[in-house]
Design an enzyme around this catalytic site. Structure first.
Site, PDB file in Angstrom:
ATOM      1  N   CYS A 123       2.664  13.593   0.647  1.00  0.00           N
ATOM      2  CA  CYS A 123       1.704  13.070  -0.333  1.00  0.00           C
ATOM      3  C   CYS A 123       1.166  14.177  -1.239  1.00  0.00           C
ATOM      4  O   CYS A 123       0.916  13.954  -2.425  1.00  0.00           O
ATOM      5  CB  CYS A 123       0.537  12.401   0.395  1.00  0.00           C
ATOM      6  SG  CYS A 123       1.001  10.997   1.413  1.00  0.00           S
ATOM      7  N   GLU A 139      -5.908   7.520   2.493  1.00  0.00           N
ATOM      8  CA  GLU A 139      -5.236   8.738   2.028  1.00  0.00           C
ATOM      9  C   GLU A 139      -3.940   8.269   1.400  1.00  0.00           C
ATOM     10  O   GLU A 139      -3.025   7.828   2.083  1.00  0.00           O
ATOM     11  CB  GLU A 139      -5.002   9.697   3.198  1.00  0.00           C
ATOM     12  CG  GLU A 139      -4.665  11.112   2.751  1.00  0.00           C
ATOM     13  CD  GLU A 139      -3.164  11.357   2.668  1.00  0.00           C
ATOM     14  OE1 GLU A 139      -2.624  11.287   1.526  1.00  0.00           O
ATOM     15  OE2 GLU A 139      -2.545  11.613   3.704  1.00  0.00           O
ATOM     16  N   GLU A 175       4.699   9.147  -8.629  1.00  0.00           N
ATOM     17  CA  GLU A 175       5.039   9.843  -7.388  1.00  0.00           C
ATOM     18  C   GLU A 175       6.468   9.478  -6.991  1.00  0.00           C
ATOM     19  O   GLU A 175       6.775   8.320  -6.721  1.00  0.00           O
ATOM     20  CB  GLU A 175       4.064   9.457  -6.278  1.00  0.00           C
ATOM     21  CG  GLU A 175       4.289  10.244  -4.995  1.00  0.00           C
ATOM     22  CD  GLU A 175       3.319   9.861  -3.905  1.00  0.00           C
ATOM     23  OE1 GLU A 175       2.895  10.754  -3.158  1.00  0.00           O
ATOM     24  OE2 GLU A 175       2.988   8.667  -3.796  1.00  0.00           O
ATOM     25  N   LYS A 194      -0.658   0.876  14.041  1.00  0.00           N
ATOM     26  CA  LYS A 194       0.661   0.365  13.642  1.00  0.00           C
ATOM     27  C   LYS A 194       1.442   1.478  12.960  1.00  0.00           C
ATOM     28  O   LYS A 194       1.066   1.934  11.886  1.00  0.00           O
ATOM     29  CB  LYS A 194       0.544  -0.816  12.678  1.00  0.00           C
ATOM     30  CG  LYS A 194       1.908  -1.508  12.458  1.00  0.00           C
ATOM     31  CD  LYS A 194       1.977  -2.318  11.190  1.00  0.00           C
ATOM     32  CE  LYS A 194       2.399  -1.508   9.995  1.00  0.00           C
ATOM     33  NZ  LYS A 194       3.826  -1.062  10.026  1.00  0.00           N
ATOM     34  N   SER A 197       1.038   4.383   0.472  1.00  0.00           N
ATOM     35  CA  SER A 197       1.138   4.298  -0.984  1.00  0.00           C
ATOM     36  C   SER A 197      -0.161   3.794  -1.595  1.00  0.00           C
ATOM     37  O   SER A 197      -0.936   3.065  -0.975  1.00  0.00           O
ATOM     38  CB  SER A 197       2.281   3.364  -1.380  1.00  0.00           C
ATOM     39  OG  SER A 197       1.948   2.015  -1.084  1.00  0.00           O
TER      40      SER A 197
END
Length: 476
Positions: free
Chosen positions: A290, A256, A387, A182, A235
């Site tokens: 990231c 990850e 972040e 997806k 996230s």
């Protein structure tokens, strides 16, 4: 600064359909639901296309197709035969590189220079690399007869749409698994183009299935009882939800997730080289990375020189049309992401940090944010802890290597770090103490298919890339 004439890449090399269905069992099939999702060019807010919003029943169809392909074809195919398909996919990606780069830039907003020179070459490289492993798995160190897991559910983010697809699909197929993937709801177009590449490569039906949709589609895929492996990049918040969904099911899981990487500059570092690394670390892909070096830790005695050079360099960055080959900073991927960047940047100012950005006129349409640096940042500030996922750099200082390590590790994340110094012994000393999955020395954001990537703590677990990336798709 030189004034460059516009040098736009042509949009004519891509043919975007007005509407896309789901790719299941090697065919385009209509969704069983009626909802559609519009995908938008973030640089102009132009609607590019609309895609199906897969329902739970659609996901079930895709998983059943993947299971059938695994049981009857792919899972029993010799490795040398699987390798042929992967090599074929890699070559087609190279042949269609220009088209894919333009499509990625239109859908994502990243500069064409990055799509063309970084993303697409790495996509092909990952398929070539794992094609080479497909018939050599018994030499990878995971036992004499490592077996595939079965059906892999893969959910990827919007920041590197096609590259994240390659990171997931290439090792899964090399190991003998089948896939239901997806893509992110804001960037589905290159994944759908990859579906056509699978057909062009004559990949057996059901080996790769692409289901588009939003979070509920991804949740249905992760929860499906006939999925053997879940791989997610995105996230930390969603990663926690997935870990809870998978817990106790026996499914294998790799995550990850987010990062808040420290880019550490010592006073003996080559300043101009370090500044290029800082710029690449935080402004590459508009900071939608990231492992972005979003925290600059600079030794006090070098802080003034480094910041002066950094500001001079930032003043030369060109923000604008992502399809222009001279553009350095493209568009923010979505209105929602732009709102988050603005919120955290405003919080930085409210907490007492000093904001600086070069004179940077922003286009009237689209989602844009100028390259920004904050000084006077405390470790308690939100911009130093959370972040931002945008072109925003927080600057802190340190005096000793031990203090640098302590500040760098003072984060819930542990994905990456950078070290800038001329002393090799200091690099090794620091790298041994930094709690980060990847530590770059005198460079930043360097990737290679043979090198593993992943994090510690809230940055997830498991590794992608290299031999380590095979383990996640093998029953060892």
């Amino acid at each position: 600064m030189f004034e460059y004439a516009p040098a736009p890449e042509s949009r004519d090399v891509v043919d975007i359909k007005p509407s896309y269905d789901l790719f299941i069992n090697g065919e385009w099939v209509e969704s069983l639901g009626y909802e559609r999702i519009k995908t938008v060019d973030p640089a102009s807010e132009e609607i590019l296309s609309e895609v199906a919003h897969a329902t739970e029943a659609d996901v079930d169809r895709a998983v059943q197709a993947a299971r059938k392909a695994y049981d009857e074809v792919w899972g029993v195919l010799p490795g040398r035969e699987r390798a042929k398909y992967l090599f074929r996919i890699a070559r087609i990606i190279q042949e269609r590189a220009r088209e894919l780069a333009v499509l990625e830039t239109l859908d994502n907003g990243k500069p064409i220079r990055e799509s063309r020179d970084v993303d697409i070459p790495l996509v092909a490289a990952h398929f070539f690399y794992y094609a080479g492993w497909a018939d050599k798995l018994k030499y990878a160190g995971f036992g004499e007869r490592p077996r595939p897991l079965g059906v892999a559910a893969q959910v990827i983010p919007w920041n590197f749409p096609l590259l994240m697809l390659a990171w997931k699909i290439a090792p899964a197929l090399a190991c003998g698994n089948t896939v239901v993937l997806k893509p992110a709801e804001t960037t589905p177009l290159t994944a759908l183009a990859f579906a056509e590449i699978c057909r062009q490569a004559d990949l057996p039906p059901g080996v790769v299935n692409i289901v588009t949709g939003a979070g509920d589609t991804g949740s249905a895929l992760v929860r499906h009882p006939d999925v053997d492996k879940v791989a997610f990049t995105g996230s930390t918040e969603v990663g926690r939800l997935i870990a809870r969904q998978v817990a106790g099911t026996g499914k294998r899981l790799t995550l990850e997730l987010g990062g808040k990487a420290a880019n550490i500059v010592f006073d003996d570092a080559a300043v101009d080289q370090a500044v290029e690394g800082i710029v690449n670390g935080i402004f590459f892909n508009q900071g939608h990375v990231c492992c972005a070096g979003s925290r600059l830790l600079v030794q006090e005695s070098a802080a003034t020189a480094v910041l002066d050079a950094l500001k001079r360099r930032m003043a030369t960055l060109r923000l604008g049309d992502p399809l222009d080959k001279n553009t350095d900073i493209g568009a923010i991927n979505s209105a929602a992401q732009l709102a988050k960047i603005r919120e955290l940047s405003d919080a930085g100012e409210a907490e007492g940090a000093e904001r600086w950005a070069p004179a940077c006129p922003l286009p009237e349409r689209g989602y844009w944010f100028p390259p920004t640096v904050f000084t006077g940042v405390a470790q308690s500030h939100r911009i130093a802890r959370e972040e931002i996922f945008g072109p925003v750099l927080s600057v802190l200082t340190f005096r000793t290597p031990a203090e640098a390590v302590e500040k760098a590790n003072n984060t819930p994340y542990g994905l990456s770090a950078g070290i800038w110094t001329e002393k090799g012994s200091r690099i090794l000393w620091m790298a041994d103490r930094l709690r980060a999955g990847v530590v770059w020395a005198n460079t930043f954001n360097r990737f290679d298919p043979a090198s593993p990537f992943g994090g510690y703590k809230e940055s997830g677990y498991g590794r992608e890339g290299g031999v380590h990336g095979l383990e996640a798709y093998l029953d060892v």
